[in-house]
Structure formats: C-alpha cells, structure tokens
Design a protein around this motif. Structure first.
Motif, PDB file in Angstrom:
ATOM      1  N   THR A  53       0.825  -1.205   0.000  1.00  0.00           N
ATOM      2  CA  THR A  53       0.000   0.000   0.000  1.00  0.00           C
ATOM      3  C   THR A  53       0.864   1.264   0.000  1.00  0.00           C
ATOM      4  OG1 THR A  53      -0.219  -0.031   2.409  1.00  0.00           O
ATOM      5  CG2 THR A  53      -1.949  -1.126   1.129  1.00  0.00           C
ATOM      6  N   THR A  54       2.144   1.115   0.375  1.00  0.00           N
ATOM      7  CA  THR A  54       3.090   2.225   0.302  1.00  0.00           C
ATOM      8  C   THR A  54       4.434   1.699  -0.193  1.00  0.00           C
ATOM      9  OG1 THR A  54       3.921   1.973   2.561  1.00  0.00           O
ATOM     10  CG2 THR A  54       2.029   3.459   2.263  1.00  0.00           C
ATOM     11  N   THR A  55       5.304   2.635  -0.533  1.00  0.00           N
ATOM     12  CA  THR A  55       6.682   2.325  -0.901  1.00  0.00           C
ATOM     13  C   THR A  55       7.575   3.075   0.066  1.00  0.00           C
ATOM     14  OG1 THR A  55       6.031   2.128  -3.216  1.00  0.00           O
ATOM     15  CG2 THR A  55       8.382   2.362  -2.774  1.00  0.00           C
ATOM     16  N   LEU A  56       8.622   2.424   0.532  1.00  0.00           N
ATOM     17  CA  LEU A  56       9.528   3.015   1.515  1.00  0.00           C
ATOM     18  C   LEU A  56      10.819   3.466   0.828  1.00  0.00           C
ATOM     19  CD1 LEU A  56       9.816   3.606   4.569  1.00  0.00           C
ATOM     20  CD2 LEU A  56      10.885   1.343   4.776  1.00  0.00           C
ATOM     21  N   TYR A  57      11.219   4.688   1.143  1.00  0.00           N
ATOM     22  CA  TYR A  57      12.440   5.275   0.623  1.00  0.00           C
ATOM     23  C   TYR A  57      13.284   5.776   1.786  1.00  0.00           C
ATOM     24  CZ  TYR A  57       9.821   5.446  -3.753  1.00  0.00           C
ATOM     25  OH  TYR A  57       9.082   5.117  -4.851  1.00  0.00           O
ATOM     26  N   ALA A  58      14.549   6.010   1.493  1.00  0.00           N
ATOM     27  CA  ALA A  58      15.445   6.563   2.510  1.00  0.00           C
ATOM     28  C   ALA A  58      16.446   7.489   1.833  1.00  0.00           C
ATOM     29  CB  ALA A  58      16.191   5.451   3.238  1.00  0.00           C
ATOM     30  N   VAL A  59      16.820   8.515   2.562  1.00  0.00           N
ATOM     31  CA  VAL A  59      17.912   9.383   2.136  1.00  0.00           C
ATOM     32  C   VAL A  59      19.075   9.117   3.075  1.00  0.00           C
ATOM     33  CG1 VAL A  59      18.692  11.764   1.842  1.00  0.00           C
ATOM     34  CG2 VAL A  59      16.350  11.118   1.218  1.00  0.00           C
ATOM     35  N   TRP A  60      20.203   8.805   2.479  1.00  0.00           N
ATOM     36  CA  TRP A  60      21.423   8.528   3.230  1.00  0.00           C
ATOM     37  C   TRP A  60      22.420   9.628   2.894  1.00  0.00           C
ATOM     38  CZ3 TRP A  60      24.756   3.521   2.274  1.00  0.00           C
ATOM     39  CH2 TRP A  60      25.803   3.471   3.194  1.00  0.00           C
ATOM     40  N   PRO A  61      22.620  10.576   3.810  1.00  0.00           N
ATOM     41  CA  PRO A  61      23.535  11.673   3.515  1.00  0.00           C
ATOM     42  C   PRO A  61      24.996  11.225   3.572  1.00  0.00           C
ATOM     43  CG  PRO A  61      22.592  11.946   5.697  1.00  0.00           C
ATOM     44  CD  PRO A  61      21.974  10.720   5.093  1.00  0.00           C
ATOM     45  N   GLY A  62      25.747  11.736   2.649  1.00  0.00           N
ATOM     46  CA  GLY A  62      27.178  11.457   2.615  1.00  0.00           C
ATOM     47  C   GLY A  62      27.969  12.730   2.841  1.00  0.00           C
ATOM     48  N   ASN A  63      29.260  12.664   2.615  1.00  0.00           N
ATOM     49  CA  ASN A  63      30.122  13.831   2.814  1.00  0.00           C
ATOM     50  C   ASN A  63      29.867  14.920   1.777  1.00  0.00           C
ATOM     51  OD1 ASN A  63      31.401  12.772   5.048  1.00  0.00           O
ATOM     52  ND2 ASN A  63      32.959  11.747   3.829  1.00  0.00           N
ATOM     53  N   TYR A  64      29.630  14.508   0.531  1.00  0.00           N
ATOM     54  CA  TYR A  64      29.501  15.481  -0.549  1.00  0.00           C
ATOM     55  C   TYR A  64      28.160  15.458  -1.250  1.00  0.00           C
ATOM     56  CZ  TYR A  64      34.472  15.570   0.266  1.00  0.00           C
ATOM     57  OH  TYR A  64      35.686  15.675   0.863  1.00  0.00           O
TER      58      TYR A  64
END
Length: 84
Positions: A53-64
């Motif tokens: 019913t949903t899709t899961l996303y993630a933001v993974w911050p890096g150095n640049y």
C-alpha cells in the motif's frame, strides 16, 4: 535513485538516515526511527510496504552528496529493526 539491496551494508538503523513512505496517491510521510518509542511506527510502515500500500524510501547523507534509496530488501530492513 539507488537500491538499498545493492548498497554495501546499508545502515538501516543509522540516525542519519531519513525514511519516508509514499502511498498510491502520492502522499508522503516521514517514518521516524531514531528512538525506541518510534519502533511501533516503523513496524506499521513495514507492514504497509509488505502489503504494497506504500513504498519506503530513505535518504542517506554522505560527505559530498545525499543519495535516495528505495528500500527493496525488506528482509534486511526487518532484521535490522528486529521485526523478524
């Protein structure tokens, strides 16, 4: 967008990763996971994703740069949060 499944050692439980889910209507909601009190909400999000019913996303911050990932290895996600 990148695949969490294809990333080496995706940090599912890292406090710097930001999760959000998108439903079929395009509505977006953040999934907080940094505190133990957030775990029931993470479990509910996991169930919605498993039910498609949903899709899961993630933001993974890096150095640049910060990368956007689709959470496509739900077993690894569930194991990281001790759901299975």
């Amino acid at each position: 967008m990148r695949s969490a499944k294809e990333a080496d050692n995706f940090p599912y439980c890292s406090s710097i990763v930001c999760y959000f889910e998108v439903d079929k209507n395009g509505d977006v909601s953040q999934v907080y996971h940094k505190n133990k009190s957030d775990r029931p909400n993470v479990l509910e999000a996991y169930k919605r994703v498993m039910n498609k019913t949903t899709t899961l996303y993630a933001v993974w911050p890096g150095n640049y740069r910060s990368d956007l990932f689709i959470i496509d290895d739900l077993n690894a996600f569930a194991k990281a949060f001790n759901f299975i």
